[in-house]
Design an enzyme around this catalytic site. Structure first.
Site: not given
Ligand SMILES: NC(=O)c1ccc[n+]([C@@H]2O[C@H](COP(=O)([O-])OP(=O)(O)OC[C@H]3O[C@@H](n4cnc5c(N)ncnc54)[C@H](O)[C@@H]3O)[C@@H](O)[C@H]2O)c1
Ligand SMILES: O=C(O)C[C@H](O)C(=O)O
Length: 334
Positions: A160, A188
């Site tokens: 962010d 977030h």
């Molecule tokens: N904080 C931020 O700025 C931010 C930004 C983008 C995404 N995110 C979050 O990050 C997370 C991951 O996003 P992504 O696009 O890589 O998702 P994704 O679904 O592509 O990958 C998530 C992975 O986690 C695995 N997983 C599920 N449960 C698990 C466990 N108990 N232990 C280990 N692995 C496990 C899944 O099998 C999958 O491979 C999401 O929650 C998303 O919302 C946060």
């Molecule tokens: O995975 C989401 O819901 C959005 C993600 O946290 C982001 O800020 O891009």
């Protein structure tokens, strides 16, 4: 003499962010170009085959700094000896699910992973939680890993922060590297408060820092569309890609850990979700994003910034949401 490798855990390593971040870590983007690493990749059983594929690609890429890969679905094996933990794995919201259902799944994942980390990680392990709800997942991890110092557990709001830098740079036609000291306060989520009241841009004519408010000269935009754009950027990426942000999330997680371990440049702060000590009237005991400076592996909240009424209201609103999330998370533990 070359340094000893550092073990870096990435959970959810077979997912999108995992796929984007592992080559960055293996190239030295996170820990520096002279720091060898051993990657510990954790995912769950249904993703085991995909995880194996990531491991194969890491071998094929022949990264000079990469001294080993542990790819596993066993959380204990994954956590053994790690100095840095990037917690990306979690349970996403699916159609028809209530907030409470998602929270309850993530609370149990983060509770279990907290105790695996506490028992098996190297001393002084630094943790960043990326998986949403990132602040509350980090809070649960902190609560269930009492022997890990609370300061070592953080969540990612650097994405962010970087988004806010990008929007300002675009608006004033500056290099993003010339913009500094924006702040992301709070969660977030779409209640986060991107604050530019203390932000500056280095001007190209004489290299002096000028205030963003002065340079932009449009408080209506700064207090309106700018805030909404940063707050809603995650949703906008999902709308455009049909997938949530991955390369920017991975890159920002590297920025978060790099600055934490190697330090923030003099006169510059970054935003990190950290355990609130009550600074700026934010309730203690929340995982809340603050402006921090880092030195020698320690962060400290920047103190003494003037908070106007507009900011106060927005900082309180995001704190309120975090208090509600915390209560919901605790209700899932009963
Ligand atoms: N904080 C931020 O700025 C931010 C930004 C983008 C995404 N995110 C979050 O990050 C997370 C991951 O996003 P992504 O696009 O890589 O998702 P994704 O679904 O592509 O990958 C998530 C992975 O986690 C695995 N997983 C599920 N449960 C698990 C466990 N108990 N232990 C280990 N692995 C496990 C899944 O099998 C999958 O491979 C999401 O929650 C998303 O919302 C946060
Ligand atoms: O995975 C989401 O819901 C959005 C993600 O946290 C982001 O800020 O891009």
């Amino acid at each position: 003499m070359s340094k000893d490798p550092v073990r870096v855990l990435v959970t959810g390593a077979a997912g999108q962010i995992g796929y984007a971040i592992v080559p960055m870590v293996a190239r030295g983007v996170m820990l520096g170009p002279d720091q060898p690493v051993i990657l510990h990749l954790l995912d769950i059983e249904p993703a085991a085959e995909a995880l194996k594929g990531v491991q194969m690609e890491l071998l094929d890429a022949a990264f000079p700094l990469l001294k080993g890969v542990v790819a596993t679905t066993d959380v204990v094996e994954a956590c053994k000896g790690v100095k840095v933990a990037v917690m990306v794995g979690g349970f996403p919201r699916k159609e028809g699910m209530e907030r409470k259902d998602v929270m309850s799944k993530n609370v149990s994942i983060y509770k279990a992973q907290a105790s695996a980390l506490e028992k098996n990680a190297a001393q002084g392990c630094k943790v960043v939680v990326v998986a949403n709800p990132a602040n509350t997942n980090a809070l649960i991890l902190k609560e269930f890993a009492p022997s890990i110092p609370p300061d070592n557990i953080t969540c990612l709001t650097r994405l962010d922060h970087n988004r806010a830098l990008g929007q300002i740079a675009w608006r004033v036609k500056a290099q993003v590297s010339d913009v500094k000291n924006v702040i992301i306060w709070g969660n977030h989520s779409s209640t986060q408060y991107p604050d530019v009241n203390h932000a500056t841009v280095r001007t190209s004519c004489n290299g002096e820092d000028k205030s963003v408010r002065e340079l932009v000269g449009d408080d209506q935009w700064l207090n309106g569309d700018f805030i909404a754009t940063v707050q809603q950027r995650g949703a906008a990426i999902i709308k455009a890609r049909k997938l949530s942000s991955a390369l920017s999330a991975a890159s920002s997680a590297c920025d978060h850990i790099r600055d934490w371990l190697l330090g923030t440049p003099k006169g510059t702060w970054v935003s990190m979700g950290v355990y609130s000590d009550g600074s700026y009237g934010v309730p203690a005991g929340l995982m809340y994003s603050f402006p921090v400076t880092c030195d020698n592996g320690n962060w400290s909240i920047v103190q003494g910034l003037r908070i106007d009424d507009f900011s106060r209201e927005k900082m309180d609103a995001t704190a309120k949401e975090l208090s509600e999330e915390k209560a919901l998370a605790y209700s899932c533990l009963d």
